[in-house]
Every structure is written in structure tokens, then in C-alpha cells.
Design a protein around this motif. Sequence first.
Motif, PDB file in Angstrom:
ATOM      1  N   ILE A  99       0.853  -1.181   0.000  1.00  0.00           N
ATOM      2  CA  ILE A  99       0.000   0.000   0.000  1.00  0.00           C
ATOM      3  C   ILE A  99       0.892   1.235   0.000  1.00  0.00           C
ATOM      4  CG2 ILE A  99      -0.177   0.003   2.539  1.00  0.00           C
ATOM      5  CD1 ILE A  99      -3.083   1.013   2.174  1.00  0.00           C
ATOM      6  N   SER A 100       0.481   2.260  -0.736  1.00  0.00           N
ATOM      7  CA  SER A 100       1.270   3.485  -0.845  1.00  0.00           C
ATOM      8  C   SER A 100       0.326   4.649  -1.064  1.00  0.00           C
ATOM      9  CB  SER A 100       2.253   3.367  -2.019  1.00  0.00           C
ATOM     10  OG  SER A 100       3.090   4.509  -2.124  1.00  0.00           O
ATOM     11  N   ILE A 101       0.730   5.842  -0.636  1.00  0.00           N
ATOM     12  CA  ILE A 101      -0.096   7.032  -0.805  1.00  0.00           C
ATOM     13  C   ILE A 101       0.603   7.997  -1.748  1.00  0.00           C
ATOM     14  CG2 ILE A 101      -1.166   9.004   0.348  1.00  0.00           C
ATOM     15  CD1 ILE A 101      -1.522   7.281   2.801  1.00  0.00           C
ATOM     16  N   GLY A 102      -0.123   8.399  -2.795  1.00  0.00           N
ATOM     17  CA  GLY A 102       0.428   9.281  -3.800  1.00  0.00           C
ATOM     18  C   GLY A 102      -0.073  10.703  -3.645  1.00  0.00           C
ATOM     19  N   PRO A 103       0.115  11.519  -4.691  1.00  0.00           N
ATOM     20  CA  PRO A 103      -0.348  12.912  -4.632  1.00  0.00           C
ATOM     21  C   PRO A 103      -1.856  12.997  -4.401  1.00  0.00           C
ATOM     22  CG  PRO A 103       1.113  12.550  -6.505  1.00  0.00           C
ATOM     23  CD  PRO A 103       0.809  11.196  -5.946  1.00  0.00           C
ATOM     24  N   ASP A 104      -2.279  14.130  -3.829  1.00  0.00           N
ATOM     25  CA  ASP A 104      -3.701  14.389  -3.571  1.00  0.00           C
ATOM     26  C   ASP A 104      -4.324  13.350  -2.656  1.00  0.00           C
ATOM     27  OD1 ASP A 104      -3.589  16.624  -5.330  1.00  0.00           O
ATOM     28  OD2 ASP A 104      -3.875  15.286  -7.037  1.00  0.00           O
ATOM     29  N   ASN A 105      -3.493  12.746  -1.791  1.00  0.00           N
ATOM     30  CA  ASN A 105      -3.985  11.794  -0.795  1.00  0.00           C
ATOM     31  C   ASN A 105      -4.747  10.636  -1.436  1.00  0.00           C
ATOM     32  OD1 ASN A 105      -3.033  13.446   1.449  1.00  0.00           O
ATOM     33  ND2 ASN A 105      -4.719  14.821   0.934  1.00  0.00           N
ATOM     34  N   ARG A 106      -4.199  10.142  -2.543  1.00  0.00           N
ATOM     35  CA  ARG A 106      -4.766   8.973  -3.202  1.00  0.00           C
ATOM     36  C   ARG A 106      -4.042   7.726  -2.687  1.00  0.00           C
ATOM     37  NH1 ARG A 106      -9.447   9.990  -5.724  1.00  0.00           N
ATOM     38  NH2 ARG A 106      -9.073   8.166  -7.079  1.00  0.00           N
ATOM     39  N   ILE A 107      -4.825   6.735  -2.263  1.00  0.00           N
ATOM     40  CA  ILE A 107      -4.258   5.482  -1.763  1.00  0.00           C
ATOM     41  C   ILE A 107      -4.180   4.478  -2.913  1.00  0.00           C
ATOM     42  CG2 ILE A 107      -4.574   3.552  -0.171  1.00  0.00           C
ATOM     43  CD1 ILE A 107      -6.066   5.405   1.698  1.00  0.00           C
ATOM     44  N   PHE A 108      -3.018   3.829  -3.052  1.00  0.00           N
ATOM     45  CA  PHE A 108      -2.826   2.782  -4.045  1.00  0.00           C
ATOM     46  C   PHE A 108      -2.546   1.467  -3.323  1.00  0.00           C
ATOM     47  CE2 PHE A 108      -2.118   6.664  -6.268  1.00  0.00           C
ATOM     48  CZ  PHE A 108      -2.424   6.445  -7.597  1.00  0.00           C
ATOM     49  N   VAL A 109      -3.250   0.422  -3.711  1.00  0.00           N
ATOM     50  CA  VAL A 109      -3.124  -0.889  -3.082  1.00  0.00           C
ATOM     51  C   VAL A 109      -2.634  -1.875  -4.135  1.00  0.00           C
ATOM     52  CG1 VAL A 109      -4.330  -2.705  -1.818  1.00  0.00           C
ATOM     53  CG2 VAL A 109      -5.012  -0.314  -1.512  1.00  0.00           C
ATOM     54  N   GLY A 110      -1.578  -2.612  -3.807  1.00  0.00           N
ATOM     55  CA  GLY A 110      -0.987  -3.544  -4.751  1.00  0.00           C
ATOM     56  C   GLY A 110      -1.422  -4.981  -4.508  1.00  0.00           C
ATOM     57  N   ASP A 111      -2.343  -5.478  -5.345  1.00  0.00           N
ATOM     58  CA  ASP A 111      -2.722  -6.893  -5.319  1.00  0.00           C
ATOM     59  C   ASP A 111      -1.782  -7.603  -6.293  1.00  0.00           C
ATOM     60  OD1 ASP A 111      -3.987  -9.319  -5.100  1.00  0.00           O
ATOM     61  OD2 ASP A 111      -5.973  -8.608  -5.691  1.00  0.00           O
ATOM     62  N   ILE A 112      -0.501  -7.690  -5.898  1.00  0.00           N
ATOM     63  CA  ILE A 112       0.584  -8.034  -6.820  1.00  0.00           C
ATOM     64  C   ILE A 112       1.343  -9.292  -6.423  1.00  0.00           C
ATOM     65  CG2 ILE A 112       0.906  -5.667  -7.629  1.00  0.00           C
ATOM     66  CD1 ILE A 112       3.169  -5.363  -5.599  1.00  0.00           C
ATOM     67  N   GLY A 113       0.942  -9.932  -5.337  1.00  0.00           N
ATOM     68  CA  GLY A 113       1.620 -11.157  -4.933  1.00  0.00           C
ATOM     69  C   GLY A 113       1.261 -12.314  -5.849  1.00  0.00           C
ATOM     70  N   ASP A 114       2.132 -13.285  -5.913  1.00  0.00           N
ATOM     71  CA  ASP A 114       1.894 -14.462  -6.754  1.00  0.00           C
ATOM     72  C   ASP A 114       2.463 -15.673  -6.040  1.00  0.00           C
ATOM     73  OD1 ASP A 114       1.707 -16.430  -8.682  1.00  0.00           O
ATOM     74  OD2 ASP A 114       2.255 -15.114 -10.335  1.00  0.00           O
ATOM     75  N   ASN A 115       1.606 -16.353  -5.276  1.00  0.00           N
ATOM     76  CA  ASN A 115       2.041 -17.505  -4.505  1.00  0.00           C
ATOM     77  C   ASN A 115       2.532 -18.659  -5.368  1.00  0.00           C
ATOM     78  OD1 ASN A 115       1.592 -16.514  -1.883  1.00  0.00           O
ATOM     79  ND2 ASN A 115      -0.593 -16.916  -2.063  1.00  0.00           N
TER      80      ASN A 115
END
Length: 340
Positions: A99-115
Amino acid sequence: MRRSFALPAAALLLGVSAALTAPAAPALAADGDEGFTIKDPRITESSGLAASRLHPGVYWTHNDSDDGPYLYAVDSATGDTVARLTLTGIGTPRDVEAISIGPDNRIFVGDIGDNLGGTWPHVWIYELPEPKELRDQTVRATQYVVTYSDGARDAESLVVHPKTGRVYIIDKKEEGGHLYEGPAELSASGGNVFEPIAPVELWATDAAFSPDGRQLAVRGYFGGIHYAWDDARDGKIERKERLSVPLQGQGESVSYSADGSRLMYGSEGEQSPVEAREAPGGGGSGSASSSGASGGGSQAGDEGSEGGAGSGDGLTIGAVAAVAVVCAVLFGRGRRRRRG
């Protein structure tokens, strides 16, 4: 990410640490974020961490699998959850890792794992506005489909540059991976191809940009690396020094504090601790990691040597190395069992 060897590794870390730990280093100054414990019994696999810009002292986190479309806002002063967000407008989360927060207080969530070790044809990123009011609520998110130019891969690190808003992913490879750059603007209607732009000499489990966007911290299970970020050279990164990463049972997350003075390191598990270390170049007389050598001598994937055995960790270099070697064996056995 669930791992059958996590509990043995945690027990080993705690046992060796208790036996070898020197007197504790002085506490960090009280004018910034301190460490805390996540108390919410629903949060058992905290895998990402991001400091809120709207709500001082609050950190966003999430479980990494089998929890549903939820984000949790945790008050670092108490360790209590002060809001749970339920995301709509997306599919069923598969393996949320960052999870990371970008400009304008936008939250980005990474569903990027690969078991499965890098076999999904695509992964997802979710974007949503950070709520101005902290309460349990439903928030509509935008879903982006992500692929990599050089094929599918496992990843646990996603960062959004706080000035440009560009999204980056670091893949997770034991021998070291790469920093991948996304398009200048993500598309919700088409695909988003991420391109490798720089090597990362770590088995990375999370990363974070400093609030000014000039520093990039990358952590692994046993250590971390601090990079300088130079936008003038097309996002190429310059390795600076090792980070003083605390010994944790399953170190999964890192975030800069909102003021940039601290790096906050999180771990999976019930009642999981978030530990603070002074950030490179942060407030105070010097970086907590400055006691280690600057980055030139270590090779890719050499996480044992990245541990930063500075005085803040209270362990000798030999102790850290011993823990790293034995835990690496445990991780290796666990990986072989999964592959079998």
C-alpha cells in the motif's frame, strides 16, 4: 503471504536475539512517530504500511490474503484500529501485498503477490481517495490491470512517487530483482505494462518513498537498502547505504513517517509490532544506518550483509549473520516444500 516456516523462523529470531542482545539503544525522540503494536485481532497478516498525510499518526495497513477488500487505519499512539474501509468497484482480491499514498492523498493498493512463483497472467492495482473522516465505511476504488514487459512474476513492493504520481513495483527474487516503472498514467480501461528500469540488490518484501520523493527505502527479511532517487536521470536509482532493519519474525512492510524522519518497519502475525528507526538524513545528529558501510561492497541478494548491524539493533555483526544464515535455511526449506 502464508509460510509454514514463519513461526520457526520467528522463534529462532527471538531466541537468538534474547541471548545475544546488548543493552538497548536510547529511545527515539518523542517529537515523531514511535513504534507501536497493531492490536486489532482481525489484522493477522499485516503486509503493507503507509503513513497517512491527512491524519497525523495514523497508518494504513491490510492483510495479505483471504481477508477480503479491506483496509485498516491504525492509530500509532494506541495501536487501535480507528477505521476499516471496504472497497467496492473491484474484483475479489487475490494476494494484496503493498500500500502506498500518492499525490492528492490517493491510496494505491498492490494486489501483486503471486504464490505460484510468477504465473498469474496479470495482477491488479486499486486506487481510492483517502477518506477525510476516519470511520468504518465503504469506498469505491478504481481497478487497474497490470502486466510486466518481461513476463509474470511475484512482487510484494509497490510505491507511488509523491510528486509525480507514477507507480513502481519491485519484484521479489531471492537473488535480487528489479524496479519496474508503470505508465505515466494508469488506464482503467486497458492494460498497464510495467518495464524494468533498474536492478534492486535485495530479496524485497516492501519499499517506500520519502515524503519529498528524493529517497527510496527497500526492505527484505533480514535487511534493507537506501537509494537516492534522481528524476533527472529517468528514474534511475543510486544505491547509498544499508538500512538498520530490526530483526522481526516475518518482516513484510516499511513506510516513512509522515514527516520523513523515521522508517517504520512492520511484521506479520497477531499483535504484530511496528518498529521505528531514524531515516537516512532524517532529524537528529545522523542516520541510524550510518554506522554501517556505504553500499559499494555487497552483492545482489546478500541479505545477510544488508542487515545493518548498527548500534540501534543491539546485535553484533556476527550475531546478525548467524541469524540470517540459519533463517535463510528455514526459508529455503519452506520454499522447496511449496515447490514440491
